[in-house]
Write an enzyme that holds these catalytic residues in place. Structure first.
Site, PDB file in Angstrom:
ATOM      1  N   ARG A  46      -3.339  83.970  -3.155  1.00 53.18           N
ATOM      2  CA  ARG A  46      -3.736  82.991  -2.137  1.00 53.18           C
ATOM      3  C   ARG A  46      -5.257  82.937  -2.048  1.00 53.18           C
ATOM      4  O   ARG A  46      -5.891  83.862  -1.548  1.00 53.18           O
ATOM      5  CB  ARG A  46      -3.128  83.364  -0.779  1.00 53.18           C
ATOM      6  CG  ARG A  46      -1.613  83.232  -0.736  1.00 53.18           C
ATOM      7  CD  ARG A  46      -1.056  83.626   0.606  1.00 53.18           C
ATOM      8  NE  ARG A  46      -1.235  85.046   0.877  1.00 53.18           N
ATOM      9  CZ  ARG A  46      -0.815  85.662   1.980  1.00 53.18           C
ATOM     10  NH1 ARG A  46      -0.210  84.966   2.935  1.00 53.18           N
ATOM     11  NH2 ARG A  46      -1.008  86.953   2.142  1.00 53.18           N
ATOM     12  N   ASP A  48      -9.002  81.570  -0.804  1.00 49.55           N
ATOM     13  CA  ASP A  48      -9.584  81.193   0.480  1.00 49.55           C
ATOM     14  C   ASP A  48     -10.131  79.773   0.463  1.00 49.55           C
ATOM     15  O   ASP A  48     -10.226  79.134  -0.589  1.00 49.55           O
ATOM     16  CB  ASP A  48     -10.731  82.141   0.833  1.00 49.55           C
ATOM     17  CG  ASP A  48     -10.247  83.524   1.240  1.00 49.55           C
ATOM     18  OD1 ASP A  48      -9.079  83.634   1.657  1.00 49.55           O
ATOM     19  OD2 ASP A  48     -11.037  84.473   1.133  1.00 49.55           O
ATOM     20  N   TYR A 106     -10.848  87.166 -11.935  1.00 49.33           N
ATOM     21  CA  TYR A 106     -11.697  86.184 -11.276  1.00 49.33           C
ATOM     22  C   TYR A 106     -13.035  86.107 -12.007  1.00 49.33           C
ATOM     23  O   TYR A 106     -13.482  87.068 -12.632  1.00 49.33           O
ATOM     24  CB  TYR A 106     -11.967  86.581  -9.823  1.00 49.33           C
ATOM     25  CG  TYR A 106     -10.816  86.365  -8.871  1.00 49.33           C
ATOM     26  CD1 TYR A 106     -10.737  85.215  -8.091  1.00 49.33           C
ATOM     27  CD2 TYR A 106      -9.814  87.321  -8.735  1.00 49.33           C
ATOM     28  CE1 TYR A 106      -9.689  85.022  -7.206  1.00 49.33           C
ATOM     29  CE2 TYR A 106      -8.762  87.138  -7.848  1.00 49.33           C
ATOM     30  CZ  TYR A 106      -8.705  85.983  -7.089  1.00 49.33           C
ATOM     31  OH  TYR A 106      -7.663  85.788  -6.218  1.00 49.33           O
ATOM     32  N   ARG A 193     -16.016  88.511  -3.400  1.00 44.37           N
ATOM     33  CA  ARG A 193     -17.197  87.947  -2.745  1.00 44.37           C
ATOM     34  C   ARG A 193     -18.089  89.035  -2.152  1.00 44.37           C
ATOM     35  O   ARG A 193     -19.314  88.920  -2.160  1.00 44.37           O
ATOM     36  CB  ARG A 193     -16.764  86.945  -1.682  1.00 44.37           C
ATOM     37  CG  ARG A 193     -16.159  85.663  -2.261  1.00 44.37           C
ATOM     38  CD  ARG A 193     -15.493  84.819  -1.190  1.00 44.37           C
ATOM     39  NE  ARG A 193     -16.426  84.464  -0.126  1.00 44.37           N
ATOM     40  CZ  ARG A 193     -16.045  83.887   1.013  1.00 44.37           C
ATOM     41  NH1 ARG A 193     -14.755  83.619   1.226  1.00 44.37           N
ATOM     42  NH2 ARG A 193     -16.936  83.572   1.934  1.00 44.37           N
TER      43      ARG A 193
END
Length: 271
Positions: A46, A48, A106, A193
């Site tokens: 999921r 953001d 990622y 992040r």
């Protein structure tokens, strides 16, 4: 089904109670038209608000009989320009997009220049400070392995355990672009992040290389500084056991596929 999307317009992947725009709701509505019946999606990860994907994997159960091409093309006809279905395949009943995944990957893309970019503004994170990639890579190496990543975990994270294994965390420069490439079995909320924020601070010379390890050892989110913007973050790949034989695509995002040096140690990238 494989899915890619530009997350800029959406309040993240997950359908929201207040009916704000989400990737899940938009894709479910498109697929429901193809199936001529309601479709409920389950995703591998999921993302953001503002985060992108070029390797998202979803699954859904349906009695509708359609060919893989019909699912893919039918979805794309009904989707907006910033979401695309890339492939579709019938799977055995025990497959699950989230729980059968063995690794996720990622990429975080930084545009490093004094002048903000007029193009790709919401698809890269702009950092005006000169960043030292060698310092960032040295700091990144201190985070690879199995650790308690509580210091890189958002307060609202719902993961049962903060202990995760980073298989790799690579930092490379390609002209004005700096790419953080990270692969793990699973991630905590905002983990990539928060890592990006620490590495950029070190790359700018504001903290020593050793600070990355100190933040990790602190187990305290407050020790790690500011969470980096979502704009440059992409879910680029989800890995599954070989038995499922999922289609392989290039490792994105699209505007990076011409960087041959990025692919030098990565045979999965097609340039």
């Amino acid at each position: 089904m494989g899915v890619e999307y530009k997350g800029s317009r959406y309040r993240g992947w997950q359908r929201q109670r207040d009916n704000v725009l989400s990737v899940q709701q938009t894709l479910e509505e498109a697929l429901s038209k193809v199936a001529d019946s309601p479709v409920v999606l389950h995703c591998a990860g999921r993302t953001d608000s503002g985060v992108h994907a070029c390797g998202q994997v979803v699954h859904f159960d349906t009695l509708a009989a359609r060919s893989p091409k019909a699912w893919t093309m039918g979805a794309n006809i009904n989707l907006p320009h910033d979401i695309s279905a890339t492939w579709a395949k019938s799977m055995p009943a025990h497959f699950h997009a989230r729980y059968k995944a063995v690794a996720r990957r990622y990429r975080y893309v930084i545009y490093n220049d004094q002048i903000r970019p007029a193009h790709l503004g919401d698809q890269v994170t702009w950092n005006h400070r000169p960043l030292d990639v060698e310092r960032m890579a040295e700091a990144a190496a201190r985070l690879v392995g199995t650790h308690d990543f509580s210091a890189f975990r958002a307060g609202q994270c719902q993961a049962k355990s903060p202990i995760k294994t980073l298989h790799h965390l690579r930092v490379s420069r390609h002209g004005k672009m700096i790419v953080l490439d990270v692969r793990a079995s699973a991630f905590l909320h905002h983990m990539v992040r928060n890592i990006a924020g620490v590495l950029m601070t070190i790359g700018a010379g504001e903290r020593p290389v050793e600070w990355a390890g100190e933040v990790l050892a602190s187990l305290d989110r407050r020790a790690g500084g500011v969470t980096a913007h979502p704009f440059g973050l992409y879910l680029v790949e989800v890995e599954y056991p070989a038995e499922f034989e999922l289609p392989a695509r290039f490792i994105g995002p699209h505007f990076l596929t011409g960087f041959e040096s990025l692919a030098a140690d990565d045979p999965a990238v097609i340039c």
